[in-house]
Design a protein around this motif. Structure first.
Motif, mmCIF file in Angstrom:
data_model
loop_
_atom_site.group_PDB
_atom_site.id
_atom_site.type_symbol
_atom_site.label_atom_id
_atom_site.label_comp_id
_atom_site.label_asym_id
_atom_site.label_seq_id
_atom_site.Cartn_x
_atom_site.Cartn_y
_atom_site.Cartn_z
ATOM 1 N N GLN A 60 44.307 31.959 33.337
ATOM 2 C CA GLN A 60 43.500 32.990 33.987
ATOM 3 C C GLN A 60 42.522 32.426 35.012
ATOM 4 N N SER A 61 42.489 31.104 35.154
ATOM 5 C CA SER A 61 41.485 30.466 36.002
ATOM 6 C C SER A 61 41.519 30.976 37.436
ATOM 7 N N ARG A 62 42.692 31.003 38.045
ATOM 8 C CA ARG A 62 42.788 31.415 39.445
ATOM 9 C C ARG A 62 42.345 32.859 39.624
ATOM 10 N N ALA A 63 42.682 33.719 38.663
ATOM 11 C CA ALA A 63 42.280 35.129 38.749
ATOM 12 C C ALA A 63 40.753 35.247 38.712
ATOM 13 N N ILE A 64 40.112 34.442 37.857
ATOM 14 C CA ILE A 64 38.645 34.453 37.777
ATOM 15 C C ILE A 64 38.045 33.995 39.101
ATOM 16 N N GLN A 65 38.611 32.953 39.679
ATOM 17 C CA GLN A 65 38.103 32.450 40.959
ATOM 18 C C GLN A 65 38.207 33.516 42.053
ATOM 19 N N LEU A 66 39.336 34.182 42.094
ATOM 20 C CA LEU A 66 39.556 35.195 43.128
ATOM 21 C C LEU A 66 38.659 36.414 42.924
ATOM 22 N N ALA A 139 29.909 29.986 16.736
ATOM 23 C CA ALA A 139 30.949 28.985 16.500
ATOM 24 C C ALA A 139 32.100 29.569 15.685
ATOM 25 N N GLY A 140 33.311 29.271 16.126
ATOM 26 C CA GLY A 140 34.492 29.741 15.422
ATOM 27 C C GLY A 140 34.975 31.115 15.848
ATOM 28 N N LYS A 141 34.180 31.823 16.662
ATOM 29 C CA LYS A 141 34.610 33.153 17.122
ATOM 30 C C LYS A 141 35.757 33.018 18.122
ATOM 31 N N ASP A 142 36.607 34.013 18.159
ATOM 32 C CA ASP A 142 37.741 34.008 19.080
ATOM 33 C C ASP A 142 37.273 34.151 20.520
ATOM 34 N N TYR A 143 38.110 33.650 21.443
ATOM 35 C CA TYR A 143 37.835 33.820 22.862
ATOM 36 C C TYR A 143 38.041 35.279 23.239
ATOM 37 N N ASP A 144 37.142 35.811 24.057
ATOM 38 C CA ASP A 144 37.192 37.223 24.439
ATOM 39 C C ASP A 144 38.022 37.414 25.708
ATOM 40 N N LEU A 145 39.249 37.818 25.563
ATOM 41 C CA LEU A 145 40.155 37.992 26.700
ATOM 42 C C LEU A 145 39.834 39.212 27.546
ATOM 43 N N GLU A 186 46.511 40.606 44.263
ATOM 44 C CA GLU A 186 47.646 40.963 43.389
ATOM 45 C C GLU A 186 47.586 40.214 42.055
ATOM 46 N N LEU A 187 47.223 38.937 42.108
ATOM 47 C CA LEU A 187 47.135 38.157 40.879
ATOM 48 C C LEU A 187 46.062 38.716 39.961
ATOM 49 N N VAL A 188 44.926 39.093 40.542
ATOM 50 C CA VAL A 188 43.840 39.665 39.752
ATOM 51 C C VAL A 188 44.262 41.002 39.162
ATOM 52 N N ARG A 189 44.873 41.845 39.973
ATOM 53 C CA ARG A 189 45.311 43.160 39.478
ATOM 54 C C ARG A 189 46.306 43.016 38.338
ATOM 55 N N ALA A 190 47.207 42.045 38.464
ATOM 56 C CA ALA A 190 48.206 41.830 37.412
ATOM 57 C C ALA A 190 47.529 41.389 36.115
ATOM 58 N N LYS A 191 46.532 40.503 36.231
ATOM 59 C CA LYS A 191 45.828 40.020 35.039
ATOM 60 C C LYS A 191 45.003 41.140 34.405
ATOM 61 N N GLU A 193 45.619 44.397 34.614
ATOM 62 C CA GLU A 193 46.540 45.355 33.979
ATOM 63 C C GLU A 193 47.097 44.794 32.682
ATOM 64 N N GLU A 194 47.320 43.483 32.652
ATOM 65 C CA GLU A 194 47.806 42.832 31.434
ATOM 66 C C GLU A 194 46.795 42.983 30.298
ATOM 67 N N ARG A 195 45.498 42.898 30.634
ATOM 68 C CA ARG A 195 44.455 42.950 29.619
ATOM 69 C C ARG A 195 44.050 44.374 29.248
ATOM 70 N N TYR A 196 44.005 45.275 30.250
ATOM 71 C CA TYR A 196 43.449 46.612 30.009
ATOM 72 C C TYR A 196 44.444 47.759 30.167
ATOM 73 N N GLY A 197 45.601 47.485 30.724
ATOM 74 C CA GLY A 197 46.501 48.587 31.046
ATOM 75 C C GLY A 197 45.904 49.379 32.201
ATOM 76 N N LYS A 198 45.919 50.694 32.092
ATOM 77 C CA LYS A 198 45.369 51.547 33.155
ATOM 78 C C LYS A 198 43.914 51.928 32.892
#
Length: 225
Positions: A60-66, A139-145, A186-191, A193-198
């Motif tokens: 997800q790094s590139r999407a965050i940068q963009l 500590a130990g908590k899951d990463y928040d996608l 486009e990369l950001v939009r795809a990421k 949509e992958e995480r939130y849908g619509k």
């Protein structure tokens, strides 16, 4: 008996192939070589509570940068334990990572370390201890996608912001809303949509690595760019 020239040629080929294989498969990781010098040249350059930034190699790094218009996509808090340094970070899960390994994990081993201005007056040993106690609760908590502003899960810049705010009362970086970011690529939009849908939660509060990095409360103390 004389050795024919072709034999010499074959021996040379074998030796060269062995040398190539040794360099290709056994040579040290350049990023790791860079990282191992950190804190050894001048340990005083790094202090408890310093913040470190890098360009992550995650999916997800590139999407965050963009989306944030930032060179950096990952960050953490540096602490010292004995003679060693580690980075408290939100990955999967929230944990501490040896500083050398953390730096080597980033793009080309590049990093920037930023420090709270007037650090010694604010980050007393008691406050550093409080920061670690606050962090221990994460500590130990899951990463928040999906970058929710709750304590159930945690992402990197959120971890920094909450540790500092709860231990010192300082807000390192300005909170934004998800809809404030650039979601046009486009990369950001795809990421997204992958995480939130619509159903994109545009009003969700978010703190980005860029916002933390650009905080007026910080100054750069070390970089290898």
């Amino acid at each position: 008996m004389k050795v024919k020239p072709i034999v010499f040629a074959l021996i040379a080929v074998v030796l060269l192939a062995g040398l190539y294989a040794r360099r290709k498969y056994f040579q040290a990781n350049p990023s790791l070589e860079v990282a191992t010098t950190v804190g050894k040249e001048d340990p005083s350059e790094i202090k408890d509570g310093d913040l470190i930034f890098q360009t992550s190699l995650s999916g997800q790094s590139r999407a965050i940068q963009l989306a944030t218009h930032s060179e950096y996509s990952h960050c953490g808090i540096i602490y010292k334990e004995g003679d060693s340094y580690y980075v408290f970070e939100a990955v999967q899960p929230v944990k501490r990572t040896p500083l050398v390994e953390w730096i080597a994990r980033g793009e080309n081993g590049k990093y920037v370390i930023r420090r709270l201005k007037g650090r010694d007056k604010v980050l007393t040993p008691e406050v550093i201890s409080r920061m670690k106690d606050v962090g221990a609760g994460f500590a130990g908590k899951d990463y928040d996608l999906v970058f929710e502003w709750s304590d159930d899960k945690m992402y990197c810049s959120e971890l920094i912001w909450k540790v500092y705010e709860r231990a010192t009362g300082l807000e390192i970086g300005v909170l934004q809303k998800l809809k404030d970011f650039d979601l046009t690529n486009e990369l950001v939009r795809a990421k997204v949509e992958e995480r939130y849908g619509k159903n994109i939660p545009g009003d969700e509060f978010v703190i980005s690595p860029k916002s933390v990095f650009n905080s007026k409360l910080l100054m750069t103390v070390k970089a290898n760019e």
